[in-house]
Design a protein around this motif. Sequence first.
Motif, short mmCIF file in Angstrom:
data_model
loop_
_atom_site.label_atom_id
_atom_site.label_comp_id
_atom_site.label_asym_id
_atom_site.label_seq_id
_atom_site.Cartn_x
_atom_site.Cartn_y
_atom_site.Cartn_z
N ARG A 152 -51.88 -25.04 -38.23
CA ARG A 152 -53.09 -24.37 -38.72
C ARG A 152 -54.35 -25.11 -38.27
O ARG A 152 -55.38 -24.50 -38.01
CB ARG A 152 -53.06 -24.26 -40.24
CG ARG A 152 -52.03 -23.25 -40.75
CD ARG A 152 -52.27 -22.89 -42.21
NE ARG A 152 -51.33 -21.85 -42.63
CZ ARG A 152 -50.17 -22.09 -43.20
NH1 ARG A 152 -49.80 -23.34 -43.43
NH2 ARG A 152 -49.36 -21.12 -43.56
N SER A 153 -54.25 -26.43 -38.15
CA SER A 153 -55.41 -27.22 -37.73
C SER A 153 -55.85 -26.90 -36.31
O SER A 153 -56.98 -27.19 -35.92
CB SER A 153 -55.09 -28.72 -37.84
OG SER A 153 -54.01 -29.07 -36.99
N GLU A 154 -54.96 -26.29 -35.53
CA GLU A 154 -55.31 -25.91 -34.15
C GLU A 154 -55.63 -24.43 -34.04
O GLU A 154 -55.67 -23.88 -32.94
CB GLU A 154 -54.16 -26.28 -33.21
CG GLU A 154 -53.91 -27.78 -33.14
CD GLU A 154 -52.82 -28.15 -32.16
OE1 GLU A 154 -52.31 -27.23 -31.47
OE2 GLU A 154 -52.45 -29.33 -32.10
N GLY A 155 -55.82 -23.77 -35.18
CA GLY A 155 -56.22 -22.37 -35.16
C GLY A 155 -55.09 -21.37 -35.13
O GLY A 155 -55.33 -20.16 -34.99
N HIS A 156 -53.86 -21.82 -35.27
CA HIS A 156 -52.74 -20.87 -35.29
C HIS A 156 -52.79 -20.01 -36.55
O HIS A 156 -52.99 -20.53 -37.65
CB HIS A 156 -51.40 -21.62 -35.23
CG HIS A 156 -51.23 -22.41 -33.98
ND1 HIS A 156 -50.26 -23.41 -33.86
CD2 HIS A 156 -51.87 -22.37 -32.79
CE1 HIS A 156 -50.34 -23.94 -32.64
NE2 HIS A 156 -51.31 -23.34 -31.99
N ARG A 157 -52.59 -18.72 -36.39
CA ARG A 157 -52.64 -17.80 -37.52
C ARG A 157 -51.35 -16.98 -37.66
O ARG A 157 -51.03 -16.53 -38.75
CB ARG A 157 -53.85 -16.86 -37.38
CG ARG A 157 -55.19 -17.58 -37.48
CD ARG A 157 -55.40 -18.14 -38.87
NE ARG A 157 -56.64 -18.90 -38.98
CZ ARG A 157 -56.74 -20.21 -38.84
NH1 ARG A 157 -55.64 -20.94 -38.59
NH2 ARG A 157 -57.89 -20.84 -38.95
N ILE A 158 -50.64 -16.72 -36.58
CA ILE A 158 -49.40 -15.96 -36.62
C ILE A 158 -48.37 -16.64 -35.72
O ILE A 158 -48.72 -17.40 -34.82
CB ILE A 158 -49.59 -14.50 -36.17
CG1 ILE A 158 -50.08 -14.44 -34.72
CG2 ILE A 158 -50.51 -13.74 -37.10
CD1 ILE A 158 -50.11 -13.05 -34.13
#
Length: 465
Positions: free
Chosen positions: A390-396
Amino acid sequence: GIVLWRGAQGGNYGANTAVPCNLGGEYRELNPDGSLGSIVTAAVLRNCDGKIYIPASGGTNHPPSAPSINSPQYGETIGEINPVLIVNNASDIDGDPLVYFFELSLDSSLNQIIFSGNNIIPGIDSTSCQVTTNLTEGMDYYWRCRAFDGTDYGSYSSAGYFHIDQPYIPAEPPDILSPSYGQHIYEKQPFLTVTSCNNRIPDSLLYFFELAQGGQIIAHGNNIKGNADFAQWQVSMELDYGIEYYWRCRVHDGSSFSSYSPIGMFTIDETNSHSRPNGYSAIVNNILQISNPYGGRPINSVHPQLEILNLPGVPAYSFEVSRDNSFSNLAAHVDEIAAGDSITKWVINADLPPGRMYYWKAHANLGYSSAVDSFFVSVGIHVFPNPFRRSEGHRIVTFRNLPDNSRIKIATVSGKTVNEFEKLPEGDFSWDLRNREGDQLAPGVYLYVVDFPGGSSDGKLVVIR
């Protein structure tokens, strides 16, 4: 209530005389360092030795001190997925024998315990506990330890923290799938197919193909993406009939190249060419012509459809599918399929396990047979991104290359179902990492299983903050 032994008045004892003595209750010896020995009810005493025994019952037990972290040190990066946790031993003022309890967690509050080491017998100065749960590369872990004296637990040690980052291991070389060494093929621009590297996430790899003739490299296929099962490159130029071509492949993982695959060699035969100009006959040199699939091309089905060009006046055909090109290990066959209008088709009636090459041919009842051709059953299911950060912008996350009518089940490592999805169509499926209640998944390791007609695929999904 304190026993001080200094000999018996009027007794005829020498300095080395040892006398068994019943203490009349439970006592602990007071050691010179102030600690207490184990509980005893009798002792062998010696004249003038000055031993002192303290009653064991009715006294106050003193919990042991907290052990201290030895290894891994706080913030250390280690390469083992089953590390050994080491503490410096605690002390116990009462002299009680101690055992140790270790805890390993995914969070700094130590609320998500994933491993416990209980009743660990101490060493002389330190105590070790090997983690038997496989830890995950790229994850942070927190741990602590405390001692137990048989009555009370001592305080926890300060929390330890370490990061798993396994030593760099080069990518494994791919292996040749098709064309196999010495194979005769019928495409002037064939597909070259290799197995995927199995010690890397597929999306992190690029494949590099080389094609040679007469000792010279004549074509390259660079930066080719693969999937979980294979990588494939179509030769970028038309090749000539009757000439031996050699090829190989290697993989780059973002850091370095693997070694090369074994060398493959193939020859292109003019018969059974799939380049069909107008008026092309279904028979060339008494060989029945294959339509599809051919050339080792991937098929995303465990029940692929085979097609041949019809012969005039032939009412039926038979098909054979084998796991090897000598047809000594048949995977499926049918004795009679009625001819279609211009093409005869057969959907294979057996489940073909994915991730491998299959060979096939057809026969007409007039004595004609096709040449041997091949296809690759690809149910190359994989999850991306993995690890999910999540810290790297992953959402799915996306489950790629699902066969039709797939079912996905995600669970914790303890087996509790997090979410599941059924009757998914062929292709890709995206998930926002929410559980059945709609809550975001906590960081950790999760297990997934994909069931589909004819097989299943499973793996781990790592979720990081």
